[in-house]
Each structure stands twice: as C-alpha cells, then as structure tokens.
Write a protein that holds these residues in place. Structure first.
Motif, PDB file in Angstrom:
ATOM      1  N   UNK A 153       0.866  -1.182   0.000  1.00 31.79           N
ATOM      2  CA  UNK A 153       0.000   0.000   0.000  1.00 31.79           C
ATOM      3  C   UNK A 153       0.905   1.234   0.000  1.00 31.79           C
ATOM      4  N   UNK A 154       1.735   1.357  -1.021  1.00 27.96           N
ATOM      5  CA  UNK A 154       2.698   2.450  -1.056  1.00 27.96           C
ATOM      6  C   UNK A 154       2.029   3.804  -1.235  1.00 27.96           C
ATOM      7  N   UNK A 155       0.754   3.830  -1.631  1.00 26.05           N
ATOM      8  CA  UNK A 155       0.047   5.098  -1.730  1.00 26.05           C
ATOM      9  C   UNK A 155      -0.316   5.632  -0.346  1.00 26.05           C
ATOM     10  N   UNK A 156      -0.272   4.783   0.673  1.00 23.90           N
ATOM     11  CA  UNK A 156      -0.526   5.248   2.042  1.00 23.90           C
ATOM     12  C   UNK A 156       0.771   5.592   2.751  1.00 23.90           C
ATOM     13  N   UNK A 157       1.706   4.685   2.776  1.00 25.02           N
ATOM     14  CA  UNK A 157       2.996   4.896   3.435  1.00 25.02           C
ATOM     15  C   UNK A 157       4.073   4.195   2.595  1.00 25.02           C
ATOM     16  N   UNK A 158       5.251   4.775   2.487  1.00 23.28           N
ATOM     17  CA  UNK A 158       6.321   4.101   1.737  1.00 23.28           C
ATOM     18  C   UNK A 158       6.817   2.867   2.493  1.00 23.28           C
ATOM     19  N   UNK A 159       7.297   1.890   1.747  1.00 25.36           N
ATOM     20  CA  UNK A 159       7.852   0.687   2.369  1.00 25.36           C
ATOM     21  C   UNK A 159       9.235   1.023   2.907  1.00 25.36           C
ATOM     22  N   UNK A 160       9.540   0.699   4.167  1.00 23.01           N
ATOM     23  CA  UNK A 160      10.841   1.056   4.718  1.00 23.01           C
ATOM     24  C   UNK A 160      11.999   0.239   4.151  1.00 23.01           C
ATOM     25  N   UNK A 161      11.715  -0.959   3.637  1.00 17.03           N
ATOM     26  CA  UNK A 161      12.757  -1.827   3.073  1.00 17.03           C
ATOM     27  C   UNK A 161      12.251  -2.423   1.768  1.00 17.03           C
ATOM     28  N   UNK A 162      13.177  -2.751   0.884  1.00 20.78           N
ATOM     29  CA  UNK A 162      12.808  -3.382  -0.382  1.00 20.78           C
ATOM     30  C   UNK A 162      12.190  -4.751  -0.120  1.00 20.78           C
ATOM     31  N   UNK A 163      11.241  -5.190  -0.971  1.00 15.86           N
ATOM     32  CA  UNK A 163      10.699  -6.545  -0.820  1.00 15.86           C
ATOM     33  C   UNK A 163      11.789  -7.590  -1.067  1.00 15.86           C
ATOM     34  N   UNK A 164      11.709  -8.697  -0.354  1.00 17.38           N
ATOM     35  CA  UNK A 164      12.676  -9.786  -0.484  1.00 17.38           C
ATOM     36  C   UNK A 164      11.907 -11.043  -0.870  1.00 17.38           C
ATOM     37  N   UNK A 165      12.401 -11.761  -1.858  1.00 15.44           N
ATOM     38  CA  UNK A 165      11.750 -12.992  -2.316  1.00 15.44           C
ATOM     39  C   UNK A 165      12.732 -14.141  -2.134  1.00 15.44           C
ATOM     40  N   UNK A 166      12.240 -15.263  -1.640  1.00 13.14           N
ATOM     41  CA  UNK A 166      13.086 -16.438  -1.489  1.00 13.14           C
ATOM     42  C   UNK A 166      12.487 -17.611  -2.264  1.00 13.14           C
ATOM     43  N   UNK A 167      13.320 -18.569  -2.588  1.00  8.35           N
ATOM     44  CA  UNK A 167      12.892 -19.776  -3.289  1.00  8.35           C
ATOM     45  C   UNK A 167      13.532 -20.986  -2.624  1.00  8.35           C
ATOM     46  N   UNK A 168      12.898 -22.128  -2.765  1.00  8.18           N
ATOM     47  CA  UNK A 168      13.488 -23.392  -2.338  1.00  8.18           C
ATOM     48  C   UNK A 168      13.923 -24.151  -3.585  1.00  8.18           C
ATOM     49  N   UNK A 169      15.170 -24.558  -3.624  1.00  9.29           N
ATOM     50  CA  UNK A 169      15.696 -25.357  -4.731  1.00  9.29           C
ATOM     51  C   UNK A 169      16.127 -26.689  -4.144  1.00  9.29           C
ATOM     52  N   UNK A 170      15.522 -27.757  -4.636  1.00 11.50           N
ATOM     53  CA  UNK A 170      15.809 -29.089  -4.117  1.00 11.50           C
ATOM     54  C   UNK A 170      16.816 -29.786  -5.025  1.00 11.50           C
ATOM     55  N   UNK A 171      17.854 -30.369  -4.449  1.00 10.52           N
ATOM     56  CA  UNK A 171      18.842 -31.097  -5.233  1.00 10.52           C
ATOM     57  C   UNK A 171      18.659 -32.611  -5.101  1.00 10.52           C
TER      58      UNK A 171
END
Length: 91
Positions: free
Chosen positions: A64-82
């Motif tokens: 909801x960046x139109x209300x308040x700015x995000x204090x930190x960048x979004x972080x995305x993680x993935x699971x990689x199975x070997x």
C-alpha cells in the motif's frame, strides 16, 4: 505504469463525485507495526555474512505504497531441491 481509469463523472469534472471517489483513497492509520527482523550478520555485527537483509517495519498493509512508503525493499526467497523430496501433488 497503467493509468487509473476514472469514472465518467470525475473525468467530466463533477466535483461532488470526485470528492466521493477520492475519499476512499485517503490514507488510514493503523494501530500496530510489523516487527523488523535482520537476517544475517556482517563482520561488523559479529557475524560471517557479506551483507545482511532487514525485512518488516511496515505500518500499512503490504504494497500500500500510496498510504505509506515501504521502509525496506521486498525480499523474495525460493526453495531449490537437489534431491527427491516428498511433496504433495499441488506443489
């Protein structure tokens, strides 16, 4: 970035309709804050990582960046199975 499509009454200059429409977009205040968590510690912080990530700290719903700015960048993680991992068919 996509353009916002305004209702015909607003595009035509009807001020009462414009105020009614924009009133729903006004920012709200929320009583709580998402806790901030720092992942990893650099050598300066007593750890072994090259860099650290801080997540959380938002004071409004996610993206909801139109209300308040995000204090930190979004972080995305993935699971990689070997190796074969027993997962349900939906995954």
């Amino acid at each position: 970035m996509p353009k916002l499509k305004l209702p015909v009454a607003i595009a035509g200059g009807n001020q009462s309709a414009c105020c009614k429409y924009l009133s729903c977009l006004q920012s709200k205040t929320y009583p709580n804050k998402i806790a901030e968590v720092t992942l990893g510690a650099t050598r300066k912080d007593g750890g072994t990582r090259g860099k650290s990530l801080t997540i959380g700290g938002e004071v409004s719903p996610a993206f909801y960046t139109f209300e308040r700015p995000m204090p930190h960048k979004p972080v995305i993680t993935l699971d990689v199975f070997d190796m074969e991992v027993p997962l349900s068919k939906a995954v």
